[in-house]
Design an enzyme around this catalytic site. Sequence first.
Site, PDB file in Angstrom:
ATOM      1  N   HIS A   1      -4.714  -7.963   0.598  1.00  0.00           N
ATOM      2  CA  HIS A   1      -4.029  -6.673   0.656  1.00  0.00           C
ATOM      3  C   HIS A   1      -3.160  -6.529   1.906  1.00  0.00           C
ATOM      4  O   HIS A   1      -2.155  -5.823   1.887  1.00  0.00           O
ATOM      5  CB  HIS A   1      -5.079  -5.564   0.635  1.00  0.00           C
ATOM      6  CG  HIS A   1      -4.526  -4.190   0.501  1.00  0.00           C
ATOM      7  ND1 HIS A   1      -4.037  -3.707  -0.687  1.00  0.00           N
ATOM      8  CD2 HIS A   1      -4.381  -3.193   1.397  1.00  0.00           C
ATOM      9  CE1 HIS A   1      -3.611  -2.460  -0.520  1.00  0.00           C
ATOM     10  NE2 HIS A   1      -3.810  -2.122   0.739  1.00  0.00           N
TER      11      HIS A   1
ATOM     12  N   ASP B   1       0.850  -1.181   0.000  1.00  0.00           N
ATOM     13  CA  ASP B   1       0.000   0.000   0.000  1.00  0.00           C
ATOM     14  C   ASP B   1       0.897   1.246   0.000  1.00  0.00           C
ATOM     15  O   ASP B   1       1.828   1.330  -0.792  1.00  0.00           O
ATOM     16  CB  ASP B   1      -0.960  -0.050   1.198  1.00  0.00           C
ATOM     17  CG  ASP B   1      -2.094   0.952   1.110  1.00  0.00           C
ATOM     18  OD1 ASP B   1      -3.055   0.698   0.362  1.00  0.00           O
ATOM     19  OD2 ASP B   1      -2.015   1.992   1.778  1.00  0.00           O
TER      20      ASP B   1
ATOM     21  N   TYR C   1      -3.718  10.708   1.577  1.00  0.00           N
ATOM     22  CA  TYR C   1      -4.420  10.712   0.294  1.00  0.00           C
ATOM     23  C   TYR C   1      -4.411  12.112  -0.324  1.00  0.00           C
ATOM     24  O   TYR C   1      -4.193  12.260  -1.533  1.00  0.00           O
ATOM     25  CB  TYR C   1      -5.859  10.211   0.478  1.00  0.00           C
ATOM     26  CG  TYR C   1      -5.928   8.729   0.704  1.00  0.00           C
ATOM     27  CD1 TYR C   1      -6.189   7.853  -0.346  1.00  0.00           C
ATOM     28  CD2 TYR C   1      -5.711   8.185   1.970  1.00  0.00           C
ATOM     29  CE1 TYR C   1      -6.245   6.488  -0.148  1.00  0.00           C
ATOM     30  CE2 TYR C   1      -5.758   6.821   2.175  1.00  0.00           C
ATOM     31  CZ  TYR C   1      -6.019   5.981   1.115  1.00  0.00           C
ATOM     32  OH  TYR C   1      -6.048   4.622   1.316  1.00  0.00           O
TER      33      TYR C   1
END
Length: 387
Positions: free
Chosen positions: A366, A181, A309
């Site tokens: 993930h 990630d 983000y």
Amino acid sequence: MDDAIGSIDVKAFTIDVADGVLSNLRARLRNTWWPPPAPGAAWEQGTDLDFLERLLEYWITAFDWRQREAELNRFHHFRADVDGIPIHFVHERARDGKGVPLILTHGWPSAFIEYLPLVPLLTDPAAHGIEGPSFDVVIPSLPGYGFSGRPAHANYPSVAQLWCRLMRALGYRRYGAGGGDFGAGVATLMALDDPQPLIGIHLSNLELSPPLGEVTRPLSAAERAYLAQRQSWDARERGYSTIQSTKPQTLGYGLQDSPAGLAAWIVEKWRSWGDTDGDVERRFSREFLLTLVTLYWVTGTITTSMRDYFDNRWRGVTLGAADFVRVPTGIASFVKQFVFEGEPPREWAERLYDVRRWTPMPRGGHFAPMEEPELLARDIATFFAEL
């Protein structure tokens, strides 16, 4: 124990949450004001009400943070002031004293605890039947997560610089890097911006896409299928990313004020992105999930974590046609994380990386270090042994 290493002040750190913080948490949990259940199938519109009610009841009546705190404190924790930013990290040295230095970085919505299952496997691989070198493992908390502070802005390049400085300060001149990630993005920028110290990088997913503005070769059929699948996944699952990359502060007011809302926001991602077959507790125990959510709560870092983000979208890196990671790269492709998004083919990765090892994994999603720590540790050990 304090130690100044390489002009950076490194201090031993112990997790010790104040009683008042835990009392406030329990009071808020007991006063949760529930919405009505969503119509249709469970989880179709987000976190299922019945599941969340049971999880919060367990959080109030059975979850023992002090026990979890003591378990976490069995690892060696430190905080270091790196470029004026307090960075928390776990540092565990190889049992044989000959470890390959390796920094491993988590992503969102995760924390350093995702990588703790790898510590015994990498610091003492022979004891676990793993062939390959042992490792000195460094697991930092990203800026703005857990016990790490966050500057006004942080993105892949800036965190990569912090990690390079941290590793030098710890006395490591050559080292490996890895992660998933956001951690995969940070490791990639470490290799692009300061490749000389890096032995290799190992990724458990592809965080950054290669630039396609000046395509040197046509997309393969597998690449076209992957991009189509990813577009479909984005349409159904990318809403969280859209708001976190545009209005994280607005969302933060709700999540930082409500532990029920925080748990709903985080756990839904672990269910959706893990190899869970729709049952999050098939892969992740209540104890782990609540430890993770409690870490976010007691440190008040959900809002600062979501700024990743925003900063990576508006102040992040833009890869150009000339960008290529020449540091040897190993990639463990945990196929189950791409049930909706599609599995990237090796040729897609080779547009950006010098891929020396590509391992399709039979299971795992993930959050590979928590889901399949042995598979991941074996692949890391084999990759660095080959180098």
